[in-house]
Enzyme design. Structure first.
Site, PDB file in Angstrom:
ATOM      1  N   ALA A  62      74.098 -36.853  30.220  1.00  0.00           N
ATOM      2  CA  ALA A  62      73.781 -38.271  30.081  1.00  0.00           C
ATOM      3  C   ALA A  62      74.864 -39.157  29.469  1.00  0.00           C
ATOM      4  CB  ALA A  62      72.509 -38.421  29.245  1.00  0.00           C
ATOM      5  N   GLY A 121      74.202 -44.692  29.788  1.00  0.00           N
ATOM      6  CA  GLY A 121      73.858 -45.873  30.573  1.00  0.00           C
ATOM      7  C   GLY A 121      72.610 -45.691  31.413  1.00  0.00           C
ATOM      8  N   LYS A 122      72.539 -44.593  32.148  1.00  0.00           N
ATOM      9  CA  LYS A 122      71.377 -44.365  33.013  1.00  0.00           C
ATOM     10  C   LYS A 122      70.127 -44.054  32.190  1.00  0.00           C
ATOM     11  CE  LYS A 122      73.718 -41.556  35.667  1.00  0.00           C
ATOM     12  NZ  LYS A 122      75.069 -42.067  35.343  1.00  0.00           N
ATOM     13  N   ASP A 134      73.293 -33.897  26.535  1.00  0.00           N
ATOM     14  CA  ASP A 134      74.664 -33.587  26.936  1.00  0.00           C
ATOM     15  C   ASP A 134      75.160 -32.396  26.128  1.00  0.00           C
ATOM     16  OD1 ASP A 134      77.268 -33.838  28.221  1.00  0.00           O
ATOM     17  OD2 ASP A 134      76.642 -35.899  28.653  1.00  0.00           O
ATOM     18  N   CYS A 178      80.590 -39.482  40.290  1.00  0.00           N
ATOM     19  CA  CYS A 178      81.516 -40.621  40.399  1.00  0.00           C
ATOM     20  C   CYS A 178      82.791 -40.172  41.089  1.00  0.00           C
ATOM     21  CB  CYS A 178      81.812 -41.237  39.031  1.00  0.00           C
ATOM     22  SG  CYS A 178      82.548 -40.098  37.836  1.00  0.00           S
ATOM     23  N   PRO A 237      77.727 -41.623  28.442  1.00  0.00           N
ATOM     24  CA  PRO A 237      77.372 -42.255  27.165  1.00  0.00           C
ATOM     25  C   PRO A 237      75.967 -42.859  27.118  1.00  0.00           C
ATOM     26  CG  PRO A 237      78.715 -43.764  28.426  1.00  0.00           C
ATOM     27  CD  PRO A 237      78.613 -42.516  29.254  1.00  0.00           C
TER      28      PRO A 237
END
Length: 455
Positions: free
Chosen positions: A270, A274-275, A293, A391, A272
């Site tokens: 996860a 955001g989601k 994480d 990404c 930093p």
């Protein structure tokens, strides 16, 4: 007063000669020297990022004009020459004489006075002859020509040519060199008046704000040199998050909005956050997000953002996604699996990725993704959703990975179209969507919506 070119030189030494990550070095130095003039900070950031972004082209030019090849130069001189050539070729507002004189001064200051003549001679020769620089002939060697023009390793040009075709490849490399404004997601429920006040505050700081057509909460910022100093950051008005990442959350779809149930969402990689925070806003009062994480350092980033944004229905925990958690067996309505990847889609923001990544590393990351997916799918309830995202721009980590997952697990693709903005609806009909920089208005990113079979 700090010597801004010397700061840039030291930052580039950290990245190019010591292997540090550029985005971490830039953030650390700009925070440390937060007191310097905003124009100086902008100059430092531009020179460091630009030198990294154009490194292959810079080295190609230097090798034309220097009798000593770049690879054989002393590390500090090599770095000094690179940042100076960037200024000569790409910063018209900086006088050539200032670039050459400052480079000579820095060489002497850092113990290389004996090389001052070499530094001065090569740089002035480039400045005089920049209109006559010979670049590779595209008709003779397309990959070499594109590599130098767009500062992209030749092997990546070839890889994308094979995966997507020559036309799409050129669109990708061109898009990665384009301007990349900061994208933020505004806090849900922000009043129109508060939003307008925030935009006005930024405008007074010469920061351009524009709404993003892909998402109602998304805005792009141009001209900012430090997010933490912006109005509203400390108050949790916004979260830095690319719009493609926002759409990955939206892709979970109406399953989130059944009124009669308490929802459980697990974000397995996860940081930093955001989601996780975006999802928590969407299910506020009706469910919780477990945000995980691998390390305490990464989880601390999530916790910092939870506190700053003031969102209470998120819990951040250290957990290795490769380890099965029996307490989560078939408990999650949604699993967000934005997994470690090669990062080729964010090279426009993290410029040194293209010089670090290797074919072997990409294969190892794909193997890691398979191993994580083999664990985390078990957390999804029958009928629940797994959102797989990366990404990167690599079929092996994206489309082929999603196909492998469906072939080996009790899941099926479901169309993304209902959850996408109009310009993207058709592209998401298969349940998978690859974003390309320069084509879509986002990072390079991949999303797949996967539904677990059964009820």
């Amino acid at each position: 007063m700090e010597n801004v070119r010397e700061l840039a030189l030291d930052m580039l030494m950290e990245v190019l000669e010591k292997g540090k990550y550029s985005h971490l070095v830039i953030r650390s130095v700009l925070e440390k020297y937060n007191y310097i003039d905003v124009r100086d900070k902008a100059f430092i950031k531009r020179v460091v990022e630009g030198t990294l972004e154009q490194l292959i082209r810079i080295d190609y030019v230097l090798d034309q004009f220097s009798k000593v090849p770049v690879r054989k130069m002393k590390p500090l001189i090599r770095t000094l020459m690179r940042l100076s050539v960037y200024q000569l070729l790409f910063m018209d507002q900086v006088p050539d004489g200032a670039v050459c004189n400052e480079a000579v001064k820095l060489a002497g200051k850092r113990g290389f006075k004996g090389l001052s003549g070499f530094v001065n001679g090569v740089l002035r020769n480039i400045a005089r002859n920049r209109e006559n620089i010979r670049y590779p002939d595209r008709s003779a060697d397309r990959a070499k020509a594109l590599s130098v023009r767009y500062s992209m390793p030749e092997w990546l040009i070839g890889f994308w040519d094979q995966a997507y075709g020559e036309e799409r490849t050129e669109e990708i490399v061109k898009g990665l060199l384009a301007e990349h404004p900061v994208t933020v997601r505004m806090r849900a429920g922000l009043s129109k008046e508060k939003l307008e006040e925030w935009i006005q505050d930024l405008s007074e700081r010469k920061i351009q704000v524009q709404s993003h057509g892909y998402h109602a909460q998304a805005f792009t910022l141009r001209g900012t040199e430090g997010i933490q100093n912006l109005p509203g950051y400390g108050d949790g008005l916004f979260m830095v998050q690319d719009v493609s990442s926002m759409l990955a959350v939206e892709a979970a779809g109406p399953y989130l909005f059944q009124e009669d149930k308490e929802l459980c969402v697990v974000d397995v990689c996860a940081a930093p956050g955001g989601k996780s925070l975006h999802m928590a806003e969407k299910i506020s009062g009706r469910g919780t997000v477990l945000s995980r994480d691998l390390t305490e350092n990464k989880v601390s980033l999530i916790r910092d953002n939870i506190d700053r944004m003031g969102i209470s229905n998120v819990t951040a925990r250290v957990w290795d996604a490769l380890l099965f958690d029996e307490n989560l067996l078939e408990k999650a309505d949604v699993v967000l699996a934005d997994l470690p990847c090669s990062g080729l889609g964010v090279m426009g923001k993290k410029r040194d990725i293209k010089y670090r990544i290797t074919r072997k590393a990409m294969e190892e990351l794909a193997d890691l993704q398979r191993r994580v997916l083999d664990v985390v799918w078990k957390y999804v309830k029958p009928g629940g959703i797994l959102i797989y995202s990366t990404c990167t721009i690599n079929p092996e980590e994206n489309e082929q990975m999603a196909d492998w997952f469906v072939q080996n697990h009790p899941f099926e693709f479901q169309s993304l179209s209902p959850y996408l903005p109009d310009p993207l609806k058709e592209q998401g009909a298969s349940g998978r969507l690859q974003f390309f920089p320069g084509i879509q208005e986002s990072d390079g990113f991949f999303i797949a919506r996967l539904v677990r079979k059964g009820k």
